[in-house]
Each structure stands twice: as structure tokens, then as C-alpha cells.
Scaffold this active site. Structure first.
Site, PDB file in Angstrom:
ATOM      1  N   LYS A  81      -5.572   1.585   0.528  1.00  0.00           N
ATOM      2  CA  LYS A  81      -4.199   2.090   0.368  1.00  0.00           C
ATOM      3  C   LYS A  81      -4.000   2.942  -0.823  1.00  0.00           C
ATOM      4  O   LYS A  81      -4.388   2.889  -1.831  1.00  0.00           O
ATOM      5  CB  LYS A  81      -3.348   0.943   0.458  1.00  0.00           C
ATOM      6  CG  LYS A  81      -1.726   1.253   0.710  1.00  0.00           C
ATOM      7  CD  LYS A  81      -0.838   0.126   0.593  1.00  0.00           C
ATOM      8  CE  LYS A  81       0.371   0.388   1.063  1.00  0.00           C
ATOM      9  NZ  LYS A  81       1.352  -0.911   0.825  1.00  0.00           N
ATOM     10  N   SER A 156       4.432  -1.351   4.907  1.00  0.00           N
ATOM     11  CA  SER A 156       3.903  -0.214   4.353  1.00  0.00           C
ATOM     12  C   SER A 156       2.522   0.059   4.585  1.00  0.00           C
ATOM     13  O   SER A 156       2.200   1.216   4.335  1.00  0.00           O
ATOM     14  CB  SER A 156       4.334   0.100   3.087  1.00  0.00           C
ATOM     15  OG  SER A 156       3.844  -0.972   2.021  1.00  0.00           O
ATOM     16  N   SER A 180       4.477  -6.194   3.510  1.00  0.00           N
ATOM     17  CA  SER A 180       3.706  -4.886   3.769  1.00  0.00           C
ATOM     18  C   SER A 180       2.236  -5.021   4.199  1.00  0.00           C
ATOM     19  O   SER A 180       1.555  -3.984   4.729  1.00  0.00           O
ATOM     20  CB  SER A 180       3.828  -3.977   2.675  1.00  0.00           C
ATOM     21  OG  SER A 180       5.047  -3.411   2.583  1.00  0.00           O
TER      22      SER A 180
END
Ligand SMILES: [Mg+2]
Ligand SMILES: [Zn+2]
Lengths: 514, 490, 96
Positions: A81, A156, A180
Site C-alpha cells: 500500500k 482505504s 481499511s
């Protein structure tokens, strides 16, 4: 050949690599081809590090060929990420503010992956600074759900979930502040886990809400998640909040079923607003546990209904402080200074003409205006909204009513779990009230977007581990996720319990057709 | 004081603690490095970095708090103080708000010159926090930019806040001197004001008696005072400035916000400073990246035991055990522990505190000053100074030549006997002296007669002759003997 | 507690955000909606409940006082938007 490789789990691939039946370069090439073939539609990756990935893969193959010792994940591609600092590589947090930021150091998790000889394939898209539940607040691109390109992959960690669900990479790392990792895993039909707060070092994770952020694995199976967690977990002297408790061998114990398992089901999790298809799938999953000999018991988490409100005070408050450093002075984006000075001069002229002395006294200095323009231009709307909300909650006159009050409710939420776990080993329930929603559906409705986190925020507030795995599909073919939660530091129990379900069902074998 | 008002002064002192590395990272705290060469991702607040507390900084802070008689709470935590300033890269300073590591202490001061009565200044709190960097404006003069140096960012600071207990600038200066002395004895900081390791801000206002009751002037915070002298001058200036302002405007406390003024040492005035926007709302909250700290009773006891004999106790002992006057005790203790140790060694050896004090406070300190020596570098050991003093007492060394001998010992680094030999000083015994005087008196009937007739000073000539025939004689003793021989009855 | 447009403007300054009038309008409306929801917390009885600032509550995590390598000035300034050979450059710091 290609798909058949990418149909397999990370553990299966690792066995082939170790047996010499598969080269890391072949595997990495397969991932890169899959990305080329599908990511222009899914948009999961912000950057693919093709050259360096192939180099790492070749180096691992060479060492294996020479019978040299290699790391735990030797040759397995992993996606990161884009808020995990990687030395010398762009780390943007999907924000214009950090579009050119290259950290001079590795996050502890990144260092551990390098030490394990993982192949770092690239950087995945996310909501800006991890603030969002749909990956739509990324400053760079909108990631799509591999099961339905019109829908959100969640967020997210939307890119991190989508790239695994689309078979572009067997493993990826995400972060979970209010759901997330678990929510996108659920909406994309894969496995995602948020460990106990402090189980994985936060050093090098660009902070959103420091007391809630936690790094975790996303994968195609519980076994894979256990393997990846085992590599990244552990104490880090550079993170004062990291726990120094020993790390169990998750990847080996994961296949041992739990005898006399007690599953707790919170009645609050099945209140109004829960999609019927989701409810059916989750209840069916709970029956699977019963059929496996687990004892199912109703519990109550009375303060869970205040989770979202509590979370949307604490997280923005911490965020407003963590993001204060992005002011254009030391790193990241800075506004155009010529325009800035012209803007101020023009305003001064107007005030002078109007003889507005007060206005002139109140007029920003060039420095303050640099801050305000830089932050106005560098942050997107959702980030600004949360900075404003957090600043308000901490400001004089509101601190007690909002921030301090939320900290007290947080303890009540934690106490609910402590009480529940006196009676049960795991808590099972839905991960979201409904399957993946359409992109843009909640764009102008922040509150409804926040309410999507209803089932996930409590684990972050309480610090307990949570895991999401596929447990069904809607008639329209959208994945449905089952959330399991365990007491502090009971990752091992959580993974073994999840693996029991996985071995009894085939939901995790379904792949998105692209 | 004759002013028609009482001055109310409180001080806020920031002390850099003597650690090798910064409070939350491993960067060096050495002063004077090239700009931005002592920083790392942690102290420049780079995205993703986290603080980890330096245990030595905590230990030094605890030691100081205990020495200031502070209460140590069972638990303490760190908070974020939030404001935007380019020398503060994270946008917040890690400090302590509602749970400081120590509070309610005190420090007693007195003035040997009696400008004020002995008093005790209460310490409101002392807490541990991180220092900010520096903005170097002049460096890029002409250009509209400021240059930021973050070397100092993250250096451990102890912030010590007093109650408004001081009533004149002399008290404030005395407090600062005593505090600095204490910190030096504790070795928790080098207290170098020029290098900024000790920084002082002062809060001051006036209480006035008016026909319609007591009033107070608005409180002013004074900054940029770079020496204790500057603090004294700034406070004196500000007191009279506030009085004049009050006479003009009549404005009292509460009618205008707290003002910050900077001290201009050349001009000798304080000037209003432009307030930082919104600096009033720091939005303190507990730093989620740091965990609380709790001090066990054992740790506090250890800190207590590590203090050693502190200035106040030392002064008292010098007065009681060595019966020194307050002035001598003060001069000695203010010189720091090593000089006191030297004095104690001399005094114990020669069994005469006052005499030892005279030698140390006058001659020894003069030499140290002239030659810019530390006491450890003084060529005269405490033992040989004591020996010199015993020789004087026994008359072995004429008091009139003691300083000469001392000087020789300093210059040639020899002991007292070698120095006396070098100067050709041998003690002459009494019988020799008497027979010498007999000869001289017999040889000078005229002078003897003058003396008898009352011109005592005439005896000086005889002393002169005696010194010519033997330079080692003690002139005073010669004078006495001659007078006795000439006038036996007196 | 209702949040006024003035509150929002004050918070924007505290947050060092420059918001256009349209942004201020939307922001005021959205914050009002969110705070309206958050206000439900007021109804929770938290009498005698200790605030919980950390997810896992541990204490006394300290490191030894040993100096470590710093970054070179070049590395430190590599991400600075505006700097010279000595350090970071920002618009003149006034007032002090
Ligand atoms: Mg301070
Ligand atoms: Zn550093």
C-alpha cells in the site's frame, strides 16, 4: 499456465518455488502479465516496479539454484500500500501533498519483507492518507472492484484488495485504521486481517490515526495471511507502542482446528439496515461452525452502536495533528510563492483602499499564507474535512464534549469485548451491512460513507484483532464477507478458527472473472 | 524600595539536559555543528517516523525535580502542543500538559548584600519536553526567506516554571543564579546561556494601591534575555514602563490580553512582539505514539540518593563547622564543588577555617582568574597550601613574606620549603634575634635616646640595620625587641 | 452543539487551510451534519469512566542514550520543496 499459476495460493506457490518446479522470475512475469492485461481496468496499482521486481526474483532464483539459504517468502511477489515508506521509492499516500516524496528509510515492515526475500512488485492505490472507505479519495485514480468494475473495491486499502482479488499478486500489505483492510477484503472476496494494535510495527507507516492504525496482510487464503503475518509481526524498538510478546508460528498452527470452539454472535450486529443477502450468508456461515462442532452463543456489545461516532472524533483528532507536518516547509508539496505574494499584495491593496486597518492587521503573513495555500492545494476534500473535524474536536471549548468524551466511550466499547470474551473464544458477524456499492454512490454524502464502517471500527478502538474472509455471494455475484474477532493477541486462535471455515467451504476458491 | 507599587515576577526557565543523544532519536545533541547535519527522519518529523523516549533525559529530569523538592506523581504522560512554526517540523511539540512529571517544589534564595530578605520561591512545575530548531533570519538577509536549521530539534529540555513569588529584579537574578548553581552541582546541564542551554522568560506585572483599592497591571511576558544581567535590566525597565503606561492609560489586568515583549539589550528597552496567529489554542492532547511513564518509589529514592551535598546544605556546613561568615561560605560555594573540596582539604589540614577561606577566596581565586585555570590545574596542592599556613602560624615563615612564597609556589610549582629556600628564607630563632638587637641598640645610643624621648618611629632605623645584617628576620619582632631593650619598663 | 460558519472559519485558520467561500459553505453544512451525528455521544453515561487514549495500555518504554548516525545534509534536504546549501528556506518568519 498463467492463470493456473495465479489460481494458486501463496503457500502452494511457495512450495513449488522451494521444490524448484517454479522460478520466481516465472511467477513475477506471470504477475506482471496479469497486471498488464487487467490493471488498466482495475487501476489497483499506482506504480509497478517491474525492473527491480524481476531483479529481486532473479537473485532469489540464483540463490536457490546455489542451494544458498533464502528468506521465508523467497521469490513470492508482494504488493505494498502506498503509505509504507520504502527507501528511495515514491511513497505518496495517494496524495498530491506527497506526490514526489521519497523516504530515506525503509518502514520496519518493508525491511522485514526484504529480509524475507519477498519480491516487492509495486505500490497500490488507496484513499488519500487512508481516509475513506472506497478508494475514491485517491488524488491519482479510482480503483475498481474486480467482481464488478462499476463498483468500489472498498477502502482505504482498495488497491491492496483489488490486486489480490484480480490475481495480479498473491499477497499484499494494507493498513487498517477503522476497517481499511477487512472491509475491502470483504467487498473483494478475499482474506484480510487487522492484527492486535502493536502486533506489527507502525514505524514507517505514514500515520493517519496513530492509536488506531495497524498493518496487516491481504491474501487469497487464511493460510497465506498467516504466513505473511508471521513474517511482518514482532517487536520493534523504534515503535514505543509495539508489543514485545513472542510471535507464534501462525503458518504452522493455522491448520490445527480448534476443539470446543465457542462462537459469539452479537445481536446488535443483526439490527435494522443489514442487507438480507448479507444476513443470510453470515447466518449460514455461523451454521457451518455449528456443523463443525462449535458452540454458538448470543452475546451483547451494547456500546458498539456508538463506535462510528467515537471513531469519527478520535481518528480525525489524531489525523489533524499527524497531518500538521504537511505545511510545505520541510518536505512535500509547496504552493507557488510568486502567486502567493501577488495574492497577498492584491488583498493588501484592497484593504488599504478601504482603509480597513483591522483587516490589514488580520492579513496573513507570507509564511501563514504559504501554509494555508499549500495545504488547500495539497489535500483533497475528504482529508480537509477530517482535519477540520479533528481540529474542532480538540479546540478550546469542545475538547471535553468531543475528544475526551470519545476516549471514555472507547473504554466502554473495549469493556464490552472484555466481557464478551469471558464467554466466547471468537465473535462472528458481518463485515459490512451491504455488498460493494456503486462508485460515486456516496461521493457527496460523507456521513453515509462513514456509517459503512459500522462493523469494523470497534476492533480498532478496542485494539483487538479482526479478520474478514469470504462466506458467500449475492445473486448478482458480489462477494460477501464474514468478520471474526478475537481477544488481544489471540491472532493464532483467530487464524485457526478462520481456517476451519475455509477448509469446510469453497468460497475462497472463487475468483473474479476479468 | 520607594516605588508606589509592588512588582510581581514569575520565571519560566528552559534547561537543555546533558544527554549525548536527542530526546526521541539517536541524533547527537552537540552544540555548534554545521546547520542540518544532526538530524534524522525522526527529529525532522518525516512521514512514518515515531518517537522513543531517551531514558537518561528522564533520569536527569527526575534528579532535578527531586532536588527542587518537587512532588513526583505516580504516573506522567506526554502531550502534543500544536502550533505551526518552521522550526517545529511535526507541527507540534511533544511536551507535558495536565500531568507533568513533577510539581509543587521550591528553591530558597538569600542575598549576602542584603538587598532583599531571605525568601523561598515556589516551583509550580517542572516538565520534560523537546526543543525546537532555529530560524536564521539574517543568514539570508535581503532575500525574503528565513533559513531553518533543525540540528537543535528534539534536544531534551526541562521546563521549570515558578510561582509569581519574586518581588524585585534582584530576587529574580538571585533565583536564576541559585538555580544555575544547583543544576551545575547536579551535573544535569552545562547551563551555557550563550549556547542557549539555559533560557529564561519572565512574567511581570505591578500591584498598586489606589484610592479605590488594589489594582494590577496587565501581565507581560518578556523574552530574548541572554544573560542574568539582561534579566535584571529588562525587569527594572519593564516595571517602570508598566507604571508609566498605567498612569497614562489606567489599563488594568484583564482589560488587555497578555502581551509578549522582547528585550533589546543595546537599546535597553522591551518591545511588543507580533503574536503568532491563534497561538492561544494549542489543542493539547495525549501523544498516541508515546506511552505513559511511572516512577517507582525505588527510582525516586535512587534519584534522591544521587543528589550529593547541594549548595544550600554546603553553605550551612561551612558556616557551622568551619565558622565562616556567610559571605565567605557564599563565595566558596558559588565557585562550584571542586573549589569547595579544595577549601575543605586545606581547612581540615591546617585546622583554621577562616584563614583557609582567606587564602582560597583571595589568593587562590585570584590566581585561577589571572591564569584562567581550573582548581584542578592549580600548581599548589591543598596540602602544600596548608603547610604554608602552618609555617606562618609557627613563625617559621614571616607573615610579611607569605604571599611572596605563595607566588613562588605558583610560578615554579614547588612546595613551601623549596620556595622558602629559593627565596633564601630561613627562620631565625629568638636568642639570635635578641643578641642582634642588643648589638644594634648598643651601637646606636643616639637613636635609643630619641626613642626614650618619645620619638618611637625612630626605632625604624634600627629595624633597617637588622634587616641588612640578616634579611630573614621578622621586622615586627625586631621592632618589639628593640623597644623592650630601650624602654624595659613599658 | 451546532457549528456556525464563524466556527468553521476559525477552525480553517487553526488548521492552516485556505477555503473558498463555496468550500466554506459545503464544509459548514457537512460538518454540521457529522457533528450532529457525533453529538449522540453526549447521551452515553461515562460517569467515572477513565479516558482511553491508547488501544493497548502499557507504560515505561524507553531507549538508552546512545548517539546514532544522522542523515547527511543532502539526504535530509532531499525532499525539501525549497532549500539552499545549508538548509530549508521558508517565507520570512516575522514577529520573532
Ligand atoms: Mg515549553
Ligand atoms: Zn534525529
Amino acid at each position: 499456465m498463467l492463470m493456473s499459476i495465479l489460481q494458486r495460493t501463496a503457500c502452494e506457490l511457495l512450495r513449488s518455488l522451494e521444490a524448484g518446479e517454479l522460478l520466481s522470475v516465472e511467477l513475477t512475469q506471470a504477475c506482471l502479465e496479469r497486471i498488464r492485461a487487467t490493471d488498466h481496468r482495475v487501476q489497483a496499482f499506482l506504480r509497478v516496479h517491474e525492473a527491480s521486481a524481476l531483479e529481486q526474483a532473479a537473485a532469489v532464483d540464483a540463490r536457490r539454484a546455489k542451494q544458498q539459504s533464502v528468506g521465508r517468502l523467497a521469490g513470492l511477489p508482494v504488493a505494498l500500500k502506498d503509505l509504507l515508506c520504502q527507501r528511495g521509492e515514491l511513497t505518496t499516500c495517494a496524495s498530491r501533498m506527497l506526490a514526489d516524496f521519497r523516504p530515506p528509510y525503509d518502514a520496519t515492515v518493508v525491511a522485514k519483507l526484504k529480509a524475507a526475500d519477498a519480491v516487492l512488485l509495486g505500490r497500490t492505490n488507496m484513499d488519500e492518507f487512508a481516509m475513506g472507505g472506497s478508494t475514491e479519495s485517491s488524488a491519482f485514480q479510482v480503483t475498481r472492484n474486480p467482481w464488478d468494475l462499476e463498483r468500489t473495491p472498498g477502502g482505504s486499502s482498495g488497491g491492496a484488495a483489488a490486486c489480490v482479488a484480480a490475481g495480479m499478486v498473491p499477497l499484499s500489505i494494507g493498513t487498517d485504521t477503522g476497517g481499511s483492510i477487512r472491509q475491502p477484503a470483504g467487498l473483494c472476496g478475499i482474506v484480510g486481517m487487522k492484527p492486535t494494535y502493536g502486533r506489527v510495527s507502525r514505524y514507517g507507516l505514514v500515520a493517519f490515526a496513530s492509536s488506531l492504525d495497524q498493518i496487516g496482510p491481504l491474501a487469497n487464503s487464511v493460510e497465506d495471511a498467516a504466513l505473511l503475518l508471521e513474517v511482518i509481526a514482532g517487536h520493534d524498538p523504534r515503535d514505543s507502542t509495539s508489543l514485545d510478546d513472542p510471535v507464534p508460528a501462525y503458518s504452522t498452527s493455522v491448520n490445527q482446528p480448534l476443539n470446543g470452539l465457542r462462537i459469539g454472535v452479537a445481536k446488535e450486529h443483526f439490527a435494522a439496515g443489514l442487507d438480507t443477502e448479507v444476513e443470510q450468508a453470515v447466518r449460514a456461515a455461523i451454521q457451518v461452525y455449528e456443523s463443525l462442532g462449535a458452540k454458538v452463543q448470543e452475546i451483547s456489545l451494547p456500546h458498539g452502536k456508538h463506535g462510528v461516532a467515537t471513531y469519527y472524533v478520535i481518528a480525525p483528532s489524531e489525523a489533524s495533528s499527524n497531518l500538521a507536518r504537511y505545511d510545505g516547509a520541510h518536505y512535500g508539496y509547496r504552493t507557488n510563492e510568486q502567486e502567493l505574494l501577488q495574492e497577498l499584495a492584491a488583498e493588501r491593496k484592497i484593504l488599504q483602499a478601504a482603509g480597513d486597518q483591522h483587516g490589514l492587521d488580520e492579513l496573513d503573513s507570507a509564511l501563514v499564507r504559504m501554509y494555508r495555500r499549500t495545504r488547500a492545494e495539497g489535500f483533497g476534500p475528504e482529508v480537509k474535512r477530517r482535519i477540520m473535524l479533528g481540529t474542532y474536536s480538540l479546540s478550546a471549548g469542545y475538547y471535553d464534549a468531543y475528544y475526551l468524551k470519545a476516549l471514555k466511550v472507547r473504554r466502554l466499547i473495549r469493556q464490552d469485548f472484555d466481557r464478551a470474551f469471558e464467554q466466547v473464544d471468537l465473535i462472528a458477524g458481518p463485515i459490512t451491512a451491504s455488498p460493494a456499492f456503486k462508485l460515486g454512490e456516496l461521493a457527496d454524502d460523507p456521513l453515509s460513507m462513514y456509517l459503512v464502517d459500522l462493523y469494523t471500527v470497534s476492533a480498532n478502538l478496542a485494539g483487538i484483532p479482526g479478520l474478514c474472509l469470504p462466506c458467500g455471494q449475492t445473486h448478482s455475484g458480489l462477494p460477501i464477507g464474514l468478520q471474526l474477532q478475537a481477544p488481544i493477541l489471540q491472532e493464532e486462535r483467530l487464524l485457526r478458527g478462520a481456517r476451519m471455515f475455509e477448509q469446510a467451504t469453497d468460497w475462497h476458491k472463487l475468483r473474479a472473472k476479468l | 524600595m520607594s516605588e508606589p507599587y509592588t512588582i510581581i515576577i514569575g520565571l519560566e526557565v528552559h534547561v537543555q539536559l546533558a544527554t549525548a543523544s536527542k530526546l526521541f532519536c539517536g541524533c547527537s545533541t552537540k552544540f555548534g555543528a554545521e546547520p542540518n547535519t544532526q538530524t534524522c527522519p525522526v527529529c525532522i518529523g518525516m512521514p512514518g517516523t515515531l518517537p522513543v523516549m531517551n531514558c537518561k533525559a528522564l533520569r536527569l529530569a527526575l534528579k532535578t525535580a527531586v532536588a527542587l523538592h518537587c512532588e513526583i506523581p505516580p504516573d506522567t504522560k506526554w502531550d502534543r502542543k500544536q502550533y505551526y512554526y518552521p522550526d517545529l517540523p511535526k507541527g507540534y511539540q511533544i511536551s507535558q500538559y495536565d500531568l507533568p512529571m513533577s510539581s509543587n517544589g521550591s528553591l530558597s534564595i538569600e542575598d549576602t548584600k542584603d538587598r532583599f530578605a531571605p525568601t523561598t520561591v515556589r516551583i509550580l512545575r517542572a516538565h520534560l519536553e523537546e526543543d525546537a530548531g532555529k530560524s536564521l533570519h539574517d543568514e539570508v538577509a535581503g532575500k525574503g526567506d528565513s533559513l531553518i536549521d533543525l540540528n537543535r530539534t528534539g534536544t531534551p529540555l526541562l521546563e521549570i516554571v515558578t510561582e509569581p513569588d519574586m518581588r524585585c529584579s534582584a530576587e529574580a537574578a538571585a533565583f536564576l543564579k541559585e538555580l544555575k548553581l544547583l543544576l551545575t552541582y547536579l551535573a544535569v546541564s552545562d547551563c551555557n546561556m550563550q549556547e542557549g542551554s539555559l533560557r529564561v522568560d519572565a512574567n511581570i506585572n505591578l500591584h498598586l494601591e489606589t484610592p479605590d483599592g488594589k489594582v494590577a497591571t496587565p501581565i507581560v511576558e518578556i523574552k530574548n534575555m541572554n544573560s542574568f544581567r539582561a534579566v535584571e535590566r529588562a525587569l527594572d525597565y519593564e516595571a517602570s514602563r508598566q507604571y508609566c503606561e498605567w498612569q497614562e492609560t489606567g489599563r488594568v489586568l484583564g482589560q488587555s490580553p497578555k502581551q509578549t515583549r522582547g528585550w533589546d539589550d543595546e537599546a535597553g528597552v522591551t518591545r511588543a512582539q507580533r503574536g503568532k496567529e491563534e497561538s492561544s489554542d494549542y489543542r493539547y492532547f495525549p501523544d498516541p505514539d508515546l506511552v505513559p511513564v511511572s516512577f517507582s518509589p525505588a527510582e525516586i529514592a535512587t534519584a534522591q540518593a544521587s543528589l550529593g551535598e547541594l549548595p544550600a546544605a554546603l553553605r550551612a556546613r561551612l558556616k557551622s563547622e568551619y565558622n565562616l561568615p556567610a559571605y565567605d561560605a557564599d563565595v566558596l560555594v558559588n565557585q562550584g564543588r571542586p573549589v569547595v573540596e579544595y577549601f575543605l582539604a586545606v581547612a581540615d589540614a591546617c585546622q583554621d577555617g577562616k584563614a583557609a577561606s582567606n587564602w582560597v577566596t583571595q589568593d587562590v581565586l585570584r590566581v585561577l582568574k589571572e591564569r584562567k585555570l581550573a582548581i584542578e590545574q592549580l600548581p599548589i596542592s591543598s596540602a602544600s597550601l596548608a603547610e604554608l599556613m602552618t609555617h606562618v602560624k609557627s613563625g617559621k615563615l614571616p607573615g610579611s613574606r607569605a604571599r611572596e612564597v605563595f607566588q613562588a609556589m605558583v610560578e615554579t610549582a614547588v612546595d613551601v620549603n623549596q620556595a622558602m629556600k629559593a627565596l633564601g628564607i630561613e627562620s631565625v630563632d629568638e636568642s639570635e634575634l635578641v643578641s642582634l638587637c642588643r648589638q644594634i641598640v648598643a651601637a646606636n645610643p643616639k637613636i635609643a635616646a630619641d626613642v626614650l624621648s618619645g620619638k618611637q618611629q625612630a626605632v625604624g632605623a634600627l629595624v633597617g640595620q637588622a634587616k641588612q645584617s640578616n634579611p630573614n628576620v621578622d621586622p615586627n619582632r625586631i621592632r618589639e625587641i628593640c623597644l623592650k631593650l630601650i624602654m624595659p619598663e613599658s | 452543539m451546532a457549528i456556525s460558519r464563524q466556527d468553521v472559519e476559525k477552525v480553517a485558520i487553526l488548521s492552516r487551510l485556505q477555503l473558498s467561500n463555496e468550500e466554506l459553505a459545503t464544509m459548514s453544512q457537512q460538518l454540521a451534519q457529522i457533528i450532529g451525528y457525533v453529538d449522540h455521544l453526549a447521551q452515553v453515561d461515562t460517569e467515572g469512566v477513565e479516558p482511553m487514549a491508547h488501544a493497548i495500555e502499557r507504560s515505561n518504554i524507553l531507549r538508552d542514550d546512545c548517539p546514532q548516525e544522522s542523515l547527511s545534509r543532502e539526504e535530509a534536504l532531499a525532499n525539501a520543496p525549497h532549500h539552499n546549501s545549508l538548509g530549508y528556506l521558508v517565507p520570512a518568519v516575522l514577529g520573532e
